[in-house]
Write a protein that holds these residues in place. Sequence first.
Motif, PDB file in Angstrom:
ATOM      1  N   GLN A  91       0.666  -1.104   0.086  1.00 29.56           N
ATOM      2  CA  GLN A  91      -0.030   0.073   0.218  1.00 29.56           C
ATOM      3  C   GLN A  91       0.933   1.370  -0.228  1.00 29.56           C
ATOM      4  OE1 GLN A  91      -2.419  -0.707   3.220  1.00 29.56           O
ATOM      5  NE2 GLN A  91      -3.618  -2.425   2.023  1.00 29.56           N
ATOM      6  N   SER A  92       2.068   1.253   0.445  1.00 31.37           N
ATOM      7  CA  SER A  92       2.882   2.474   0.658  1.00 31.37           C
ATOM      8  C   SER A  92       3.736   2.609  -0.857  1.00 31.37           C
ATOM      9  CB  SER A  92       3.960   2.170   1.507  1.00 31.37           C
ATOM     10  OG  SER A  92       3.479   2.554   2.824  1.00 31.37           O
ATOM     11  N   ARG A 111      11.210   2.900   7.209  1.00 40.46           N
ATOM     12  CA  ARG A 111      10.874   4.454   7.170  1.00 40.46           C
ATOM     13  C   ARG A 111      10.980   4.894   5.747  1.00 40.46           C
ATOM     14  NH1 ARG A 111      15.193   7.921   8.205  1.00 40.46           N
ATOM     15  NH2 ARG A 111      16.470   6.141   8.732  1.00 40.46           N
ATOM     16  N   ASP A 112      11.774   4.145   4.784  1.00 39.53           N
ATOM     17  CA  ASP A 112      11.781   4.564   3.385  1.00 39.53           C
ATOM     18  C   ASP A 112      10.517   4.591   2.861  1.00 39.53           C
ATOM     19  OD1 ASP A 112      14.321   4.969   3.257  1.00 39.53           O
ATOM     20  OD2 ASP A 112      14.925   2.876   2.804  1.00 39.53           O
ATOM     21  N   GLY A 164      16.575  11.926   0.133  1.00 35.48           N
ATOM     22  CA  GLY A 164      17.600  11.070   0.253  1.00 35.48           C
ATOM     23  C   GLY A 164      17.213   9.636   0.159  1.00 35.48           C
ATOM     24  N   VAL A 165      15.999   9.086  -0.407  1.00 33.55           N
ATOM     25  CA  VAL A 165      15.680   7.811  -0.354  1.00 33.55           C
ATOM     26  C   VAL A 165      16.028   7.242  -1.646  1.00 33.55           C
ATOM     27  CG1 VAL A 165      13.914   6.213  -0.573  1.00 33.55           C
ATOM     28  CG2 VAL A 165      13.884   8.233   0.969  1.00 33.55           C
ATOM     29  N   GLU A 166      16.745   5.967  -2.087  1.00 32.54           N
ATOM     30  CA  GLU A 166      17.158   5.646  -3.099  1.00 32.54           C
ATOM     31  C   GLU A 166      15.894   4.986  -3.635  1.00 32.54           C
ATOM     32  OE1 GLU A 166      19.902   5.623  -4.970  1.00 32.54           O
ATOM     33  OE2 GLU A 166      21.377   6.251  -3.377  1.00 32.54           O
ATOM     34  N   ASN A 180       7.610   4.759   4.316  1.00 34.65           N
ATOM     35  CA  ASN A 180       7.056   6.034   4.874  1.00 34.65           C
ATOM     36  C   ASN A 180       6.966   7.135   3.736  1.00 34.65           C
ATOM     37  OD1 ASN A 180       5.599   5.109   7.158  1.00 34.65           O
ATOM     38  ND2 ASN A 180       7.263   5.649   8.386  1.00 34.65           N
ATOM     39  N   ILE A 181       8.404   7.365   3.600  1.00 29.09           N
ATOM     40  CA  ILE A 181       8.525   8.615   2.635  1.00 29.09           C
ATOM     41  C   ILE A 181       8.180   8.422   1.024  1.00 29.09           C
ATOM     42  CG2 ILE A 181      10.559  10.064   1.943  1.00 29.09           C
ATOM     43  CD1 ILE A 181      12.069   9.416   4.522  1.00 29.09           C
ATOM     44  N   ARG A 193       6.858   1.922  10.549  1.00 31.46           N
ATOM     45  CA  ARG A 193       7.771   1.613  11.618  1.00 31.46           C
ATOM     46  C   ARG A 193       6.872   1.115  12.860  1.00 31.46           C
ATOM     47  NH1 ARG A 193      11.302   6.811  12.278  1.00 31.46           N
ATOM     48  NH2 ARG A 193       9.200   7.440  12.076  1.00 31.46           N
ATOM     49  N   LEU A 199      10.924  -4.814   6.602  1.00 28.62           N
ATOM     50  CA  LEU A 199      11.099  -3.860   7.897  1.00 28.62           C
ATOM     51  C   LEU A 199      12.140  -2.865   7.657  1.00 28.62           C
ATOM     52  CD1 LEU A 199      10.262  -6.699  10.756  1.00 28.62           C
ATOM     53  CD2 LEU A 199       8.580  -4.551  10.204  1.00 28.62           C
ATOM     54  N   PHE A 200      13.222  -3.655   7.212  1.00 28.79           N
ATOM     55  CA  PHE A 200      14.590  -2.831   7.026  1.00 28.79           C
ATOM     56  C   PHE A 200      14.136  -1.504   6.472  1.00 28.79           C
ATOM     57  CE2 PHE A 200      18.636  -2.019   4.736  1.00 28.79           C
ATOM     58  CZ  PHE A 200      19.387  -1.951   5.783  1.00 28.79           C
ATOM     59  N   HIS A 201      13.326  -1.536   5.400  1.00 27.99           N
ATOM     60  CA  HIS A 201      12.991  -0.309   4.636  1.00 27.99           C
ATOM     61  C   HIS A 201      11.542   0.372   5.330  1.00 27.99           C
ATOM     62  CE1 HIS A 201      15.399  -2.482   1.531  1.00 27.99           C
ATOM     63  NE2 HIS A 201      15.723  -1.328   1.383  1.00 27.99           N
ATOM     64  N   SER A 257       5.526   6.855   0.264  1.00 27.09           N
ATOM     65  CA  SER A 257       4.218   6.822   0.486  1.00 27.09           C
ATOM     66  C   SER A 257       3.784   8.446   0.262  1.00 27.09           C
ATOM     67  CB  SER A 257       3.450   6.101   1.532  1.00 27.09           C
ATOM     68  OG  SER A 257       3.656   6.980   2.648  1.00 27.09           O
ATOM     69  N   ARG A 310      15.680   1.503  -6.115  1.00 28.23           N
ATOM     70  CA  ARG A 310      16.315   0.375  -5.331  1.00 28.23           C
ATOM     71  C   ARG A 310      15.474   0.036  -4.239  1.00 28.23           C
ATOM     72  NH1 ARG A 310      21.359   1.378  -2.029  1.00 28.23           N
ATOM     73  NH2 ARG A 310      19.864   1.621  -0.504  1.00 28.23           N
TER      74      ARG A 310
END
Lengths: 350, 332, 270
Positions: free
Chosen positions: A95-96, A230-231, A246-248, A233-234, A294, A226-228, A236, A251
């Motif tokens: 969904q994100s 926060r990315d 700053g998010v790749e 969130n951004i 998160r 889970l590792f991603h 989305s 990738r």
Amino acid sequence: MSYLAKRKFYYSILLISVIVLLLLGIFSLFVGTANIGFLDVCRILASKLPGIQKLVSTDNIRGSSADIIIKLRLPRAVLVILVGSGLAAVGAAMQSVFRNPMAEPGILGLSSGAGLGATIAIVIGLDKTVLGLSAAAASAFIGAIATVFIVYNISRTGHRISPTVLILAGTAISFMNSAVIQLIMIFRRDRMDYIIMWTMGSFSSPSWNKIAVLLPFLLPGLAVILFHARDLNIISTGEETAKTLGVEVERTKKFVLASCSIVTAACVATSGIIGFVGLIIPHLLRLLVGTDQRVLLPFSIVGGAAFLLVCDTLARVAAPPAEIPVGAITAVFGSPFFIALLIKGKRSVM
Amino acid sequence: MRRKIGLFTIAAFITVLVIAFNACASNVPAEESKQGKPDDTSAATSHAPENGEDAGQPAGNSNYPIAVTDSKGRTIRLENEPERIISIGPDITEIIFALGKGDKLVGRSAFCDYPPEALEITAVGDFYEWNLEMIVSLEPDLIFVSAMNTEENEKKLMDLGINIIFINKTESFGGVYETIGLIGKVLNSETRSEEIISRMKNDVEKAKKAVDGLDRPSVYYVVGFGEYGDYTATGETFIAKMLDMAGGANIAADITGWSYSLEKLMEKDPDIIIGSEDAVKYFREASGYKELSAVKEGRIYAIDPDLLEIQGPRLSDGLLELVKILHPGSLQ
Amino acid sequence: MEAKNAVDVKNLDFSYGDRKVLEEICARFHPGMVCGLLGPNGSGKTTLLKNIAAILKPQKNTVYINGTDITDMTANELAREISVVPQNTYIEFDFSVQDIVMMGRAPYIKRFSSESEEDIETAQWAMRIAGIEDLAERSIKNISGGELQRVIIARALAQRSNIILLDEPVSQLDIYHQLSIMETVRTLAYEYGMTVVTVLHDLNLAAEFCDYIYLLKDGVIAYSGKPKDVLTYEIIEEVYKIVCLVYENPASKKPHIVPVRSMQEGNGSC
């Protein structure tokens, strides 16, 4: 409450949820079509625990009861928990990525691809077992991954993948897969029953083997997602924006979608197509704990597991001796929620 | 059983299209009850002796251990005569009862409804779902399977130390004899199984003799009809073979795959139509179908489809029924 | 010697497929100044902005920050140097204002670690400058368009970058919010010494708030210079194909443009 205190608060709630999930899991061992008394279940379980096993006598309990608890109900509960957590987490992540609240694990054509894979194996009559999985399950896994691969490559322009094109391509390939399944069923009427049975999805044949096959896909997959968090969130909030923060983006999408695909494919291959968990659980939890991945992802993992466990337990005991397909139960819970969501969405627009 | 295909088609389409709602199809098999009414059938019950010891065999377990090979080529070794049996497949349930071993059955599939005594046995699931927990709690020492099943279910039960004998659908009377012989051997009632087989062989001979040299009327056997689609016993099917043995010229003998069409049926306009009670009723009322000569001229006959579709001891009765329909008066 | 925090664009070409959108763009953006990118629709101003922000991938050796080619920088490094306020912001999910502003701290937070006290203070500082302190706990679904734009500006500020790029930051807002947000933007350059580059549609806002203007037409920089030098009626007529009057704004002594009519064919021109 301050920004960080709020998250701490949610994490303590999460801990409580995990405990509730464990209790639900234990509870599910006590109910079933076979009539095994409460104390007998306790004794059977205790007899398997190292340390106290010598203190417990299982002499006057039927041997089949122990088999039912240890070899049927226990692996089933574990399998259901794993599949529920996988599907719900994938739903939340997708969904994100797609910035679309209707995205769910099947959106890339995974379910239909798995269905087609299983159908082909069933029609060819493969009856080898691969890694303790039936040929149909292994073929379903391959079918799901192959479908995603095709969908992904259709949607790719250079290094970029457009979420909209992904969804459209996934939908188109889903329809095509379904049509091929139908055609195969028309030509192989004798195998139709098997195909339908496979696509319905169920946990009625649980085994530790399946769990052993599922885990190596599920755990790394969930870890990557889970590792991603926060990315996600951004992303989305918009892909271009995410890049400037700053998010790749490409990738991250690639890793997350690949993990989602692998987790979903493994879940579908071991237990068939189970709808709605991946859609409604993330939504329900969004309303409760907010949209921050998160927090949302761990809650989805626990919530999806708990929801599916309750549904599957109902499926087992609601109409003995028949088992209601768990997909029916999730849909019966899921559809009204989905509709309520639509109505609520409509109101907020007006 | 084949009639269910029509419903399955619809269910399947829904299943696939609305894949998330896949579970809707699950109710179909349960709602669809089987055609057979025990009272309609001919002599099959009379062949079954009273439950009890097989007279021709010495009592006790002197024959055991034995080893048999099932349709999947697996060798199953039995140390003792099975005492708690589950049968998942109507054909096997019938055979077990015919062998006089019905009292050993502790579980059956939801579709095993003949003989009527079978209904008193616990159902452990339908073709789609086996209730493994229930099966295990019945503590069977042997499970016969002829119906649908999944590898996973089988493997699971074998892991739990339960013997499983799988029996394929067969394409000939010879195959049915083999099945009966196998089950007879496993259940320590070989004499009884020999008797059943020779009775069946006898009936088949009688049928062959009766139709030998007679003209072959064209015939259509109804498997599915109406809105669920037209299905018939096409050339490759066992029922097609039986139609042939009973001296009929199956109009669908040249095609395969069960599927047919009303258009084709009207074009071929067979002399005789055979189907279940429901099919006959429908053919007499539905437009298109009622225009067929066989329907208009009253040459449409009902038969209990179980006599042809369940590959058990009643199969030869089914054959004789077909002979009676296709060549009335030819049997002495 | 490259100036600190300056953006240099050298001979930048850019095409979408076969369609050339930017050609031979050379520009330099200095700290402490508000630079405007102007031009008619389709002239390439947003494309230029996205190239500078590396949202689109510029060719090598065309865009430099402090003398470093941006194609050699990671997304994270870039995010610490440049922040972007995009043209339209629509956020599907129900984040709080604080959540969104905190995303500006993303380039500084290690994976799996939580926001530090410093991050939270920075976010609060950014919200204060953007004038949305009171909204911190509100859902971004329940605030007005002007407030949302301030949230996005606050997020950009939270990045603590020295360069901020804005793409039509006020185009959908009422006149009060247009002025107040542009005043905030000007503060960033004058008080905080940031390099501000903004795409603007409204010529009068550009005249009022920009220190320097690049006027684009068909993918090339047609004119550049101080507002009073670029925003003349001859140039506007040529670039925008309109007839207009240009006065001097008596309050600010900046050019003030009054459009008269378009120079559409058949409209007749005098």
